[in-house]
Scaffold this motif. Structure first.
Motif, short mmCIF file in Angstrom:
data_model
loop_
_atom_site.label_atom_id
_atom_site.label_comp_id
_atom_site.label_asym_id
_atom_site.label_seq_id
_atom_site.Cartn_x
_atom_site.Cartn_y
_atom_site.Cartn_z
N LEU A 41 0.82 -1.21 0.00
CA LEU A 41 0.00 0.00 0.00
C LEU A 41 0.86 1.27 0.00
O LEU A 41 0.53 2.26 -0.66
CB LEU A 41 -0.93 0.00 1.21
N LYS A 42 1.99 1.23 0.71
CA LYS A 42 2.88 2.39 0.73
C LYS A 42 3.51 2.63 -0.64
O LYS A 42 3.66 3.78 -1.08
CB LYS A 42 3.96 2.19 1.79
N ALA A 48 0.87 4.28 -2.74
CA ALA A 48 0.64 5.67 -2.36
C ALA A 48 1.75 6.57 -2.88
O ALA A 48 1.49 7.69 -3.37
CB ALA A 48 0.54 5.78 -0.84
N SER A 59 0.89 9.44 -5.86
CA SER A 59 0.71 10.62 -5.01
C SER A 59 0.16 11.82 -5.77
O SER A 59 -0.52 12.66 -5.19
CB SER A 59 2.04 10.98 -4.35
N THR A 90 0.97 7.38 7.07
CA THR A 90 1.90 7.40 5.94
C THR A 90 1.16 7.56 4.62
O THR A 90 1.57 8.34 3.75
CB THR A 90 2.73 6.10 5.90
N LEU A 91 0.05 6.84 4.46
CA LEU A 91 -0.73 6.95 3.24
C LEU A 91 -1.25 8.38 3.07
O LEU A 91 -1.22 8.94 1.98
CB LEU A 91 -1.91 5.96 3.27
N HIS A 110 1.31 10.88 1.72
CA HIS A 110 1.61 10.76 0.30
C HIS A 110 0.43 11.15 -0.58
O HIS A 110 0.63 11.55 -1.73
CB HIS A 110 2.03 9.32 -0.03
#
Length: 483
Positions: free
Chosen positions: A332-333, A336, A340, A363-364, A367
């Motif tokens: 998922l990171k 993202a 972005s 974190t998501l 971004h």
């Protein structure tokens, strides 16, 4: 003359009223005023849905009067009120279908859309419909399999076709020679097929003639017919949905990746193929056009798919992931970070990684500063801290769905009022720890909110007054109905 003008003005007003709302005047309240308004209401109504019982003969008696009172109908839908679907209609039920179709054909001269989901239609009903409803642009119906699609050529204006093959018949109910052998190309732009199986060989005839297809939906299908002929209809397809089609998912994804250059939306639910997904993510010709990806693949979606997606697709604006049990925060990171600058809508519905990895949402959010729509519904073990940390970075949100997040409290409202001042729609149904007083305070303080979805017992009288004064649509759900 003045009376005619007044009626025309009322007619125009009626057509612009909302169809349903709990806090605004509605289209349905119009006929309660007077008989004159009732007549104008009926004359202005363009769509109707009727629930009928094929064993009730009174339907045939009263239907002509009902339809004659609604001369502007362009969309008509029949559904069955039986709880148990009819698999093999009896002679009486087939006769009922014929009567219904005959009445519709003789009463609805402006009909453009017909949905007939009472029971499977017979060849005779289709024949009668085709001779009297040449202007139909949308048709939804049930058929007995195995099916042929030669009859589609008898509807020259048809753009949207939906067929549900609800059961199999030993006799070839809709097979036979092509009554329109001169049909080379159909005008269909949207096709939805449910229950197509190996003996439905007629589907190949359809693919061969669908060169203008823009949307394709397949549900519970076990075959696509001849693969190469199926590929002929994919050239201009922009939207594809596969629901419960595990046995054909790999070949469909293979052909889509090879042929589709204009695909902008892909949905795959409940039955994918790991290798097929990898091939699509790495070799697709629509990497520059795909905007929306919607996946519900609990057993098939992995981090490697998301990493490939991030590496090859740069224009994604909408991503919806449901029940992604094997996806981790890493995948998922990566997504993202890659999207972005483009992602505007994110849905992580019942996503294990969201619940088990602290700090992931923060974190998501950092971004994905361009997010306008966010869904985190049915993450039961999601807590305030995680949601608030993400909302702090999502100042552009206009829609937020937190339905079924049972451990969220009213503290989330504080963050919404502080960080998400552009919010227009909020769903907090089944958030059991949120109290009625907190909902009332949020409605009172909200600046741009236009819709809120919540249980009926959490809407106070004061909250309704504030909602009414601010033109906020309150969708109050029954508290006793489980989500």
């Amino acid at each position: 003359m003045e009376e005619i003008l007044f009626d025309e003005i009322l007619h125009e007003i009626f057509t612009r009223l909302p169809s349903s709302s709990s806090s605004l005047p509605t289209f349905e309240s119009v006929p309660l005023v007077s008989k004159r308004w009732l007549r104008l209401y009926r004359a202005s109504k363009t769509s109707m849905s009727l629930r009928v019982n094929p064993h009730d003969s009174s339907v045939i008696t009263f239907l002509p009067s009902i339809l004659h009172n609604h001369p502007s109908l362009s969309s008509l839908c029949f559904v069955s009120d039986r709880k148990t679907p009819i698999l093999f209609p009896s002679a009486a039920e087939s006769n009922f279908n014929d009567h219904l179709i005959s009445i519709v054909s003789s009463c609805c001269f402006n009909l453009r859309k017909l949905c007939f989901l009472v029971n499977p239609l017979s060849p005779s009903s289709l024949l009668h419909l085709s001779t009297s409803s040449l202007s139909l642009t949308s048709l939804s119906l049930k058929l007995l399999g195995p099916v042929s699609f030669h009859w589609v050529g008898s509807f020259p204006s048809l753009k949207d076709l939906s067929v549900d093959v609800c059961s199999r018949n030993s006799s070839d109910s809709l097979t036979g020679s092509n009554p329109n052998p001169e049909v080379v190309e159909l005008g269909l732009e949207s096709v939805s097929l449910t229950g197509i199986q190996s003996d439905d060989t007629g589907v190949t005839w359809l693919w061969r003639r669908c060169r203008k297809l823009k949307k394709l939906c397949l549900k519970s299908c076990g075959t696509i017919g001849e693969t190469e002929l199926f590929a002929l209809c994919l050239k201009n397809v922009e939207e594809i949905e596969l629901r419960t089609c595990r046995s054909i998912a790999d070949v469909v994804l293979l052909k889509v990746s090879e042929i589709c250059e204009s695909l902008n939306s892909l949905l795959i639910y409940d039955g994918g193929n790991k290798d097929g997904l990898v091939h699509f993510m790495n070799n697709s010709r629509c990497s520059d056009t795909l905007k929306t990806l919607d996946l519900r693949l609990p057993m098939d979606l992995m981090d490697e798919h998301l990493v490939s997606l991030a590496a090859n697709f740069k224009s994604l604006s909408t991503l919806r992931l449901t029940s992604c049990y094997f996806v981790t925060g890493h995948g998922l990171k990566v997504l993202a970070l890659s999207f972005s600058s483009s992602l505007e809508e994110l849905s992580l519905r019942s996503c294990d990684a969201v619940e088990r990895e602290p700090g992931l949402l923060a974190t998501l959010g950092q971004h994905l500063g361009r997010l306008r729509k966010l869904e985190l519904s049915f993450n039961e073990w999601l807590y305030d801290k995680e949601v608030v940390s993400m909302l702090a970075s999502c100042s552009g949100l206009v829609e937020l769905d937190l339905r079924g997040c049972k451990n969220l409290t009213g503290s989330v409202f504080v963050s919404l009022n502080k960080s998400c001042v552009k919010l227009r729609s909020l769903d907090i149904a089944s958030c059991r720890l949120i109290q009625a007083g907190e909902v009332e305070a949020f409605v009172m303080k909200s600046q741009r909110l236009k819709k809120i979805v919540v249980e009926e017992n959490k809407i106070t009288e004061a909250a309704m007054k504030w909602a009414s004064s601010k033109l906020i649509d309150v969708v109050a759900l029954d508290s006793d109905v489980p989500w």
